[in-house]
Design an enzyme around this catalytic site. Structure first.
Site, PDB file in Angstrom:
ATOM      1  N   LYS A  63      15.266  -5.875  74.501  1.00 38.51           N
ATOM      2  CA  LYS A  63      16.706  -5.968  74.796  1.00 38.51           C
ATOM      3  C   LYS A  63      17.452  -6.625  73.635  1.00 38.51           C
ATOM      4  CE  LYS A  63      15.977  -8.569  78.441  1.00 38.51           C
ATOM      5  NZ  LYS A  63      14.498  -8.729  78.365  1.00 38.51           N
TER       6      LYS A  63
ATOM      7  N   ARG B 135      20.210 -11.032  86.288  1.00 35.93           N
ATOM      8  CA  ARG B 135      18.770 -11.078  86.528  1.00 35.93           C
ATOM      9  C   ARG B 135      18.439 -11.191  87.996  1.00 35.93           C
ATOM     10  NH1 ARG B 135      17.111 -13.210  81.110  1.00 35.93           N
ATOM     11  NH2 ARG B 135      14.856 -13.281  81.164  1.00 35.93           N
TER      12      ARG B 135
ATOM     13  N   ARG C  15       6.068 -12.460  68.640  1.00 34.26           N
ATOM     14  CA  ARG C  15       7.478 -12.596  68.246  1.00 34.26           C
ATOM     15  C   ARG C  15       7.717 -13.876  67.442  1.00 34.26           C
ATOM     16  NH1 ARG C  15      12.046 -12.202  72.606  1.00 34.26           N
ATOM     17  NH2 ARG C  15      10.696 -13.653  73.730  1.00 34.26           N
TER      18      ARG C  15
ATOM     19  N   ARG D 296       9.046 -19.122  70.026  1.00 38.59           N
ATOM     20  CA  ARG D 296       9.678 -19.725  71.195  1.00 38.59           C
ATOM     21  C   ARG D 296       8.643 -20.415  72.076  1.00 38.59           C
ATOM     22  NH1 ARG D 296      13.545 -15.179  73.790  1.00 38.59           N
ATOM     23  NH2 ARG D 296      12.573 -15.981  75.690  1.00 38.59           N
TER      24      ARG D 296
ATOM     25  N   ARG E  28       6.777 -15.311  83.553  1.00 41.15           N
ATOM     26  CA  ARG E  28       8.074 -14.634  83.367  1.00 41.15           C
ATOM     27  C   ARG E  28       8.002 -13.180  83.833  1.00 41.15           C
ATOM     28  NH1 ARG E  28       8.690 -15.596  77.243  1.00 41.15           N
ATOM     29  NH2 ARG E  28      10.546 -14.289  77.381  1.00 41.15           N
TER      30      ARG E  28
HETATM   31  P1  AP5 Z   1      12.907  -8.712  71.966  1.00 44.11           P
HETATM   32  O1  AP5 Z   1      13.955  -7.758  71.551  1.00 44.11           O
HETATM   33  O2  AP5 Z   1      13.037 -10.126  71.508  1.00 44.11           O
HETATM   34  O3  AP5 Z   1      12.673  -8.623  73.537  1.00 44.11           O
HETATM   35  P2  AP5 Z   1      13.610  -9.058  74.737  1.00 44.11           P
HETATM   36  O4  AP5 Z   1      13.616  -7.956  75.731  1.00 44.11           O
HETATM   37  O5  AP5 Z   1      14.946  -9.539  74.253  1.00 44.11           O
HETATM   38  O6  AP5 Z   1      12.718 -10.226  75.328  1.00 44.11           O
HETATM   39  P3  AP5 Z   1      13.025 -11.746  75.710  1.00 44.11           P
HETATM   40  O7  AP5 Z   1      11.705 -12.428  75.828  1.00 44.11           O
HETATM   41  O8  AP5 Z   1      14.029 -12.396  74.810  1.00 44.11           O
HETATM   42  O9  AP5 Z   1      13.650 -11.550  77.102  1.00 44.11           O
HETATM   43  P4  AP5 Z   1      13.692 -12.503  78.228  1.00 44.11           P
HETATM   44  O10 AP5 Z   1      14.575 -11.739  79.124  1.00 44.11           O
HETATM   45  O11 AP5 Z   1      12.452 -12.986  78.846  1.00 44.11           O
HETATM   46  O12 AP5 Z   1      14.225 -13.858  77.569  1.00 44.11           O
HETATM   47  P5  AP5 Z   1      15.652 -14.550  77.574  1.00 44.11           P
HETATM   48  O13 AP5 Z   1      15.828 -15.165  76.265  1.00 44.11           O
HETATM   49  O14 AP5 Z   1      16.683 -13.637  78.108  1.00 44.11           O
HETATM   50  O15 AP5 Z   1      11.488  -8.128  71.476  1.00 44.11           O
HETATM   51  C1  AP5 Z   1      10.292  -8.885  71.649  1.00 44.11           C
HETATM   52  C2  AP5 Z   1       9.383  -8.693  70.420  1.00 44.11           C
HETATM   53  O16 AP5 Z   1       8.974  -7.325  70.352  1.00 44.11           O
HETATM   54  C3  AP5 Z   1      10.067  -8.997  69.088  1.00 44.11           C
HETATM   55  O17 AP5 Z   1       9.140  -9.612  68.241  1.00 44.11           O
HETATM   56  C4  AP5 Z   1      10.456  -7.612  68.528  1.00 44.11           C
HETATM   57  O18 AP5 Z   1      10.429  -7.581  67.115  1.00 44.11           O
HETATM   58  C5  AP5 Z   1       9.374  -6.726  69.122  1.00 44.11           C
HETATM   59  N1  AP5 Z   1       9.865  -5.389  69.446  1.00 44.11           N
HETATM   60  C6  AP5 Z   1      11.056  -5.063  70.008  1.00 44.11           C
HETATM   61  N2  AP5 Z   1      11.155  -3.737  70.186  1.00 44.11           N
HETATM   62  C7  AP5 Z   1       9.983  -3.198  69.733  1.00 44.11           C
HETATM   63  C8  AP5 Z   1       9.475  -1.875  69.645  1.00 44.11           C
HETATM   64  N3  AP5 Z   1      10.181  -0.823  70.077  1.00 44.11           N
HETATM   65  N4  AP5 Z   1       8.238  -1.695  69.115  1.00 44.11           N
HETATM   66  C9  AP5 Z   1       7.502  -2.766  68.684  1.00 44.11           C
HETATM   67  N5  AP5 Z   1       7.937  -4.034  68.733  1.00 44.11           N
HETATM   68  C10 AP5 Z   1       9.174  -4.268  69.259  1.00 44.11           C
HETATM   69  O19 AP5 Z   1      15.440 -15.669  78.698  1.00 44.11           O
HETATM   70  C11 AP5 Z   1      14.623 -16.798  78.485  1.00 44.11           C
HETATM   71  C12 AP5 Z   1      14.716 -17.719  79.699  1.00 44.11           C
HETATM   72  O20 AP5 Z   1      16.081 -18.164  79.881  1.00 44.11           O
HETATM   73  C13 AP5 Z   1      14.346 -17.089  81.043  1.00 44.11           C
HETATM   74  O21 AP5 Z   1      12.952 -17.111  81.262  1.00 44.11           O
HETATM   75  C14 AP5 Z   1      15.134 -17.965  82.018  1.00 44.11           C
HETATM   76  O22 AP5 Z   1      14.487 -19.192  82.212  1.00 44.11           O
HETATM   77  C15 AP5 Z   1      16.425 -18.227  81.271  1.00 44.11           C
HETATM   78  N6  AP5 Z   1      17.457 -17.205  81.541  1.00 44.11           N
HETATM   79  C16 AP5 Z   1      18.023 -16.351  80.645  1.00 44.11           C
HETATM   80  N7  AP5 Z   1      18.922 -15.555  81.244  1.00 44.11           N
HETATM   81  C17 AP5 Z   1      18.921 -15.918  82.568  1.00 44.11           C
HETATM   82  C18 AP5 Z   1      19.628 -15.441  83.712  1.00 44.11           C
HETATM   83  N8  AP5 Z   1      20.512 -14.424  83.636  1.00 44.11           N
HETATM   84  N9  AP5 Z   1      19.373 -16.029  84.899  1.00 44.11           N
HETATM   85  C19 AP5 Z   1      18.497 -17.044  84.997  1.00 44.11           C
HETATM   86  N10 AP5 Z   1      17.783 -17.547  83.958  1.00 44.11           N
HETATM   87  C20 AP5 Z   1      17.998 -16.977  82.749  1.00 44.11           C
END
Ligand code: AP5
Length: 216
Positions: free
Chosen positions: A13, A88, A127, A160, A171
């Site tokens: 994402k 979410r 990552r 991270r 997660r």
């Molecule tokens: P990346 O693009 O970073 O993946 P992502 O989908 O953004 O994954 P996240 O781990 O950031 O999502 P998340 O939803 O768990 O975390 P968030 O920060 O929102 O890609 C991942 C890796 O793969 C990278 O190294 C990239 O280079 C590689 N990659 C990408 N595409 C690829 C491809 N096509 N092929 C190969 N490699 C690829 O949330 C963190 C925490 O915050 C949550 O756990 C929660 O505690 C809190 N939080 C955040 N939002 C909320 C909410 N709305 N409600 C409640 N708690 C929340």
């Protein structure tokens, strides 16, 4: 254009949102990034969120809904935004609809990115992110030219805290239980488009752009 990118941790994402933000000149709103920044600054919100994030759990709805309601009315959102990591829960999705409707606005597209569990684990554990500019890398799939150093600003790359395997598994469970129901929610609303996230980054980007053109 108001776009939601939906998908489990590691689906790509954030990677796709960063490219789309340049192409369409609308901001990426990542609740994860905003929360991590609050943790780093040790704000009251950050102190409250940290324990949930470290455990791989969701931060309470009222906290993230408050963040988004303040962010989407900022000037740079007047032509739209890309939501990455929000909503979410069904309750967050309802709150989002209500806050947009109050301003005569709505969600235009929801794109769900699906990737199998083993690939998600591989992506997350590999990552790395630049501490200075936030650019993302992957040790295997998208490595920096020099190990540990950002190609763009020479900043230091870090992993991270919630990207260790145990927290990642938690997660993923949380995603299945609390976020996956949004697939049906937005499908019922006629807004959902799904695409396979196990293609290369540029292939997925082209698929997203095609969907946005077709559904414009
Ligand atoms: P990346 O693009 O970073 O993946 P992502 O989908 O953004 O994954 P996240 O781990 O950031 O999502 P998340 O939803 O768990 O975390 P968030 O920060 O929102 O890609 C991942 C890796 O793969 C990278 O190294 C990239 O280079 C590689 N990659 C990408 N595409 C690829 C491809 N096509 N092929 C190969 N490699 C690829 O949330 C963190 C925490 O915050 C949550 O756990 C929660 O505690 C809190 N939080 C955040 N939002 C909320 C909410 N709305 N409600 C409640 N708690 C929340």
């Amino acid at each position: 254009m108001n776009l939601i990118l939906l998908g489990p941790p590691g689906a790509g994402k954030g990677t796709q949102a960063k490219i789309l933000t340049k192409k369409y000149d609308i901001p990426q709103i990542s609740t994860g990034d905003i929360l991590r920044n609050a943790v780093k600054q040790a704000t009251p919100m950050g102190l409250k969120a940290k324990a949930f994030m470290d455990a791989g759990a969701l931060v309470p709805d009222e906290v993230v809904v408050g963040i988004v309601s303040e962010r989407i009315v900022e000037a740079d959102c007047r032509n739209g935004f890309i939501l990455d990591g929000f909503p979410r829960t069904v309750s967050q999705a309802d709150a989002l609809s209500a806050m947009l409707a109050a301003n005569g606005n709505k969600i235009d597209h929801v794109i769900s990115i699906t990737v199998n569990k083993n690939d998600l684990l591989r992506r997350i554990t590999g990552r790395r992110t630049c501490r200075s500019c936030g650019k993302g890398y992957h040790l295997e799939f998208d490595p920096p030219k020099t190990a540990g150093v950002c190609d763009e600003c020479s900043g230091v790359l870090f992993q991270r805290e919630d990207d260790c395997e145990d927290t990642m598994r938690k997660r993923l469970d949380v995603y299945e239980q609390q976020t996956a129901p949004l697939v049906e929610y937005y499908s019922n609303a006629g807004l959902l488009r799904s695409l396979p996230g196990d293609e290369a980054i540029d292939v997925i980007q082209s698929m997203i752009v095609s969907i946005l053109k077709r559904d414009a």
